[in-house]
Design a protein around this motif. Sequence first.
Motif, PDB file in Angstrom:
ATOM      1  N   UNK A 462      -1.134   2.970 -67.353  1.00 11.65           N
ATOM      2  CA  UNK A 462      -1.983   3.751 -68.250  1.00 11.65           C
ATOM      3  C   UNK A 462      -3.362   3.923 -67.615  1.00 11.65           C
ATOM      4  N   UNK A 463      -4.062   4.986 -67.990  1.00  8.84           N
ATOM      5  CA  UNK A 463      -5.443   5.145 -67.574  1.00  8.84           C
ATOM      6  C   UNK A 463      -5.597   5.983 -66.324  1.00  8.84           C
ATOM      7  N   UNK A 464      -6.851   6.185 -65.911  1.00  9.90           N
ATOM      8  CA  UNK A 464      -7.148   6.982 -64.739  1.00  9.90           C
ATOM      9  C   UNK A 464      -7.393   6.064 -63.546  1.00  9.90           C
ATOM     10  N   UNK A 465      -7.366   6.648 -62.361  1.00  9.30           N
ATOM     11  CA  UNK A 465      -7.492   5.872 -61.140  1.00  9.30           C
ATOM     12  C   UNK A 465      -8.861   5.222 -61.037  1.00  9.30           C
ATOM     13  N   UNK A 466      -8.854   3.937 -60.777  1.00  5.94           N
ATOM     14  CA  UNK A 466     -10.090   3.211 -60.527  1.00  5.94           C
ATOM     15  C   UNK A 466     -10.297   3.087 -59.020  1.00  5.94           C
ATOM     16  N   UNK A 467     -11.521   2.849 -58.634  1.00  4.18           N
ATOM     17  CA  UNK A 467     -11.814   2.649 -57.219  1.00  4.18           C
ATOM     18  C   UNK A 467     -11.358   1.256 -56.817  1.00  4.18           C
ATOM     19  N   UNK A 468     -10.583   1.165 -55.770  1.00  4.59           N
ATOM     20  CA  UNK A 468     -10.084  -0.134 -55.314  1.00  4.59           C
ATOM     21  C   UNK A 468     -11.141  -0.823 -54.465  1.00  4.59           C
ATOM     22  N   UNK A 484      -8.463  -3.451 -60.448  1.00  6.28           N
ATOM     23  CA  UNK A 484      -8.204  -2.639 -61.637  1.00  6.28           C
ATOM     24  C   UNK A 484      -7.634  -1.271 -61.360  1.00  6.28           C
ATOM     25  N   UNK A 485      -6.966  -1.094 -60.217  1.00 10.02           N
ATOM     26  CA  UNK A 485      -6.392   0.209 -59.904  1.00 10.02           C
ATOM     27  C   UNK A 485      -5.326   0.611 -60.922  1.00 10.02           C
ATOM     28  N   UNK A 486      -5.289   1.891 -61.259  1.00 11.87           N
ATOM     29  CA  UNK A 486      -4.230   2.435 -62.104  1.00 11.87           C
ATOM     30  C   UNK A 486      -3.229   3.155 -61.210  1.00 11.87           C
ATOM     31  N   UNK A 487      -1.970   2.927 -61.446  1.00 10.51           N
ATOM     32  CA  UNK A 487      -0.935   3.548 -60.628  1.00 10.51           C
ATOM     33  C   UNK A 487       0.359   2.775 -60.753  1.00 10.51           C
ATOM     34  N   UNK A 488       1.010   2.541 -59.637  1.00 11.27           N
ATOM     35  CA  UNK A 488       2.275   1.823 -59.677  1.00 11.27           C
ATOM     36  C   UNK A 488       2.692   1.400 -58.281  1.00 11.27           C
ATOM     37  N   UNK A 489       3.865   0.808 -58.201  1.00 14.15           N
ATOM     38  CA  UNK A 489       4.406   0.358 -56.924  1.00 14.15           C
ATOM     39  C   UNK A 489       5.819   0.893 -56.771  1.00 14.15           C
ATOM     40  N   UNK A 490       6.212   1.099 -55.523  1.00 16.38           N
ATOM     41  CA  UNK A 490       7.619   1.380 -55.283  1.00 16.38           C
ATOM     42  C   UNK A 490       8.085   0.543 -54.097  1.00 16.38           C
ATOM     43  N   UNK A 491       9.370   0.244 -54.107  1.00 15.34           N
ATOM     44  CA  UNK A 491       9.977  -0.604 -53.083  1.00 15.34           C
ATOM     45  C   UNK A 491      11.036   0.196 -52.335  1.00 15.34           C
ATOM     46  N   UNK A 492      11.086   0.013 -51.047  1.00 12.05           N
ATOM     47  CA  UNK A 492      12.188   0.538 -50.242  1.00 12.05           C
ATOM     48  C   UNK A 492      12.942  -0.657 -49.661  1.00 12.05           C
ATOM     49  N   UNK A 493      14.259  -0.575 -49.709  1.00 11.20           N
ATOM     50  CA  UNK A 493      15.093  -1.702 -49.316  1.00 11.20           C
ATOM     51  C   UNK A 493      16.109  -1.258 -48.267  1.00 11.20           C
ATOM     52  N   UNK A 494      16.166  -1.991 -47.165  1.00  9.81           N
ATOM     53  CA  UNK A 494      17.205  -1.809 -46.152  1.00  9.81           C
ATOM     54  C   UNK A 494      17.752  -3.188 -45.801  1.00  9.81           C
ATOM     55  N   UNK A 495      18.735  -3.234 -44.945  1.00  9.26           N
ATOM     56  CA  UNK A 495      19.285  -4.524 -44.531  1.00  9.26           C
ATOM     57  C   UNK A 495      18.296  -5.304 -43.668  1.00  9.26           C
ATOM     58  N   UNK A 496      17.302  -4.604 -43.068  1.00  8.34           N
ATOM     59  CA  UNK A 496      16.327  -5.266 -42.204  1.00  8.34           C
ATOM     60  C   UNK A 496      15.096  -5.768 -42.938  1.00  8.34           C
ATOM     61  N   UNK A 497      14.688  -5.075 -44.010  1.00  4.78           N
ATOM     62  CA  UNK A 497      13.448  -5.455 -44.688  1.00  4.78           C
ATOM     63  C   UNK A 497      13.376  -4.843 -46.088  1.00  4.78           C
ATOM     64  N   UNK A 499      10.259  -3.538 -48.565  1.00  5.89           N
ATOM     65  CA  UNK A 499       8.844  -3.202 -48.462  1.00  5.89           C
ATOM     66  C   UNK A 499       8.313  -2.730 -49.813  1.00  5.89           C
ATOM     67  N   UNK A 500       7.153  -3.292 -50.207  1.00  8.12           N
ATOM     68  CA  UNK A 500       6.455  -2.874 -51.423  1.00  8.12           C
ATOM     69  C   UNK A 500       5.258  -2.013 -51.037  1.00  8.12           C
ATOM     70  N   UNK A 501       5.080  -0.896 -51.784  1.00 11.34           N
ATOM     71  CA  UNK A 501       3.955   0.009 -51.566  1.00 11.34           C
ATOM     72  C   UNK A 501       3.182   0.169 -52.880  1.00 11.34           C
ATOM     73  N   UNK A 502       1.864   0.012 -52.835  1.00 11.99           N
ATOM     74  CA  UNK A 502       1.005   0.295 -53.980  1.00 11.99           C
ATOM     75  C   UNK A 502       0.507   1.725 -53.862  1.00 11.99           C
ATOM     76  N   UNK A 503       0.702   2.518 -54.924  1.00 14.14           N
ATOM     77  CA  UNK A 503       0.337   3.924 -54.880  1.00 14.14           C
ATOM     78  C   UNK A 503      -0.496   4.280 -56.111  1.00 14.14           C
ATOM     79  N   UNK A 504      -1.550   5.080 -55.893  1.00 17.41           N
ATOM     80  CA  UNK A 504      -2.420   5.502 -56.987  1.00 17.41           C
ATOM     81  C   UNK A 504      -2.052   6.885 -57.491  1.00 17.41           C
TER      82      UNK A 504
END
Length: 520
Positions: A462-468, A484-497, A499-504
């Motif tokens: 919820x909310x607008x993007x805050x400055x990180x 206090x960043x607003x946004x979300x995370x996404x994960x990519x999964x392979x057999x090798x690794x 990875x979590x990414x934070x995105x605004x």
Amino acid sequence: MTRKYNAFLKGCALFLVTVLLVFSFCACSQGENSAAVEKVTLNKTTATLHAGDTLQLKATASPTDAPQDFTWKSSSASYASVDADGLVTVKNSTPDTQTVTITATSKSNSSKTASCKITVKVKTTVSKIGMVTSGPGEDASTSAILSWHSPSKDSILEYTTANDTGFASSTKIDVEGSESTADWSDVAKHYRFRYVLTGLTPNTDYIYKIKDKEGKLADSAIAKFRTAGTDKTFSFLWLSDLHVPKGSTTDMNKIKDLVNYANAKEGINVDFCLFTGDMVNKGQVYKHWNYWSDSGVMNEMEYAFLPGNHDYYPHNSKDRYSNAYFLDVAAHPYNNEINGKSVTKSDYWFLWNDVLFVNIDSMAPEATKVSESVAKQKAWFEEVMKLNEGKYTYLVVSQHYAYILNKEETWGEYESWYPLFDKYKVDFALGSDSHEYARSKSLVNNQPKDGGTIYLSSAMTQGSLSVISPKSDLDSRCAFYGGGVSGGCYFTVTSEKMVMHLIGYNGNEYDSVEVSPKSR
């Protein structure tokens, strides 16, 4: 005898004088410290409530040094009662809207009163098929959970693969619903449907639709989901704390934006969304949940919901009340009992490819109407681990309260959980509620060490993007603090690794971290 009599009279006189002095002192003291009540006011003069709602009224007499004692009265206690402290409780849903007047009267001056007019709203009815939701089955490669609501007891589920756009080769299933047990504040009786699809083909896109016996389609018309695959490559979105309130659609669109950003970043198609609580502002308000259904976001993929404190709250209160509203809406496996170790149905697990997801209801141990304890959850968690031994490469545990950082260690029961997470080599421990993104270093035995668990607190959806403003000096265990960043995370999964990414909301990526497969 006369002497004794005179002594008696003297004693009585002394007693009377003492009583008069005490009375005079008290009277003087009261006169010096208490003014006459001139006016009574309330913190609210109008309110709209539904059945089961509560409202705390507070009366104040002026001037400030006037006596602050009041009596309370309801004009219709059968609809809305009030106790000696001004707590209003709505008892009944009415066939028509009712107005109840709550009056506070000064005890020292009964001519001074103040009133609050309470509008007791009628519960509406669920008039159409809605709240259509899909979620991962226990083995998400071959099963899925479908959930919906309807005003009638019977529905027809029709599903097929996504390339069969005309449903020419679809499977049709007659499904019987059960009456909802959730005491919603704003809707009356409806039927709740939950169906477990099994025997599905891995790594396949499906479409489905729900109809009633008369052939009327749900508003969502056609929804879709994807089964997990066998190639160990997939992606998922992790969001939290949306707090959808009455009248809000803007925040729902932010979910679509974040999905699009993730897809654009990796050239992928997000498989499902893990949402770790506070989907709505007030759990008991049906309309808040309905924004999820009406927005169409649940038509595009599966959602693995997990309850937060707001999803437990009844309307106009912040008591941990019940998970009944969450269970009436969410689509997830009921695998909350293993080898005699049982927890509430809002605790569950599922396998997606070679990732084991264990979702823990961190509200249940403190909720007033769900008997649960962290000890029970830990015992059940161990059974989940034993049952799935050798079936997964990565292990993700989620709950609503943050495990560490952001001052939530007590709520998140970190001290109770981290020894188990160390034992079973949890890769990511996801929490939220704090509304601030934070990432720990890899931890073993509560200390930084390679190959341990990474604890994450989610950004606020919820909310607008805050400055990180990244910080690392808050805690020796902290690797990144997002301010206090607003946004979300996404994960990519392979057999090798993994990875979590934070995105605004601007599409920028602010943080990422990866783990490699552990030896188990």
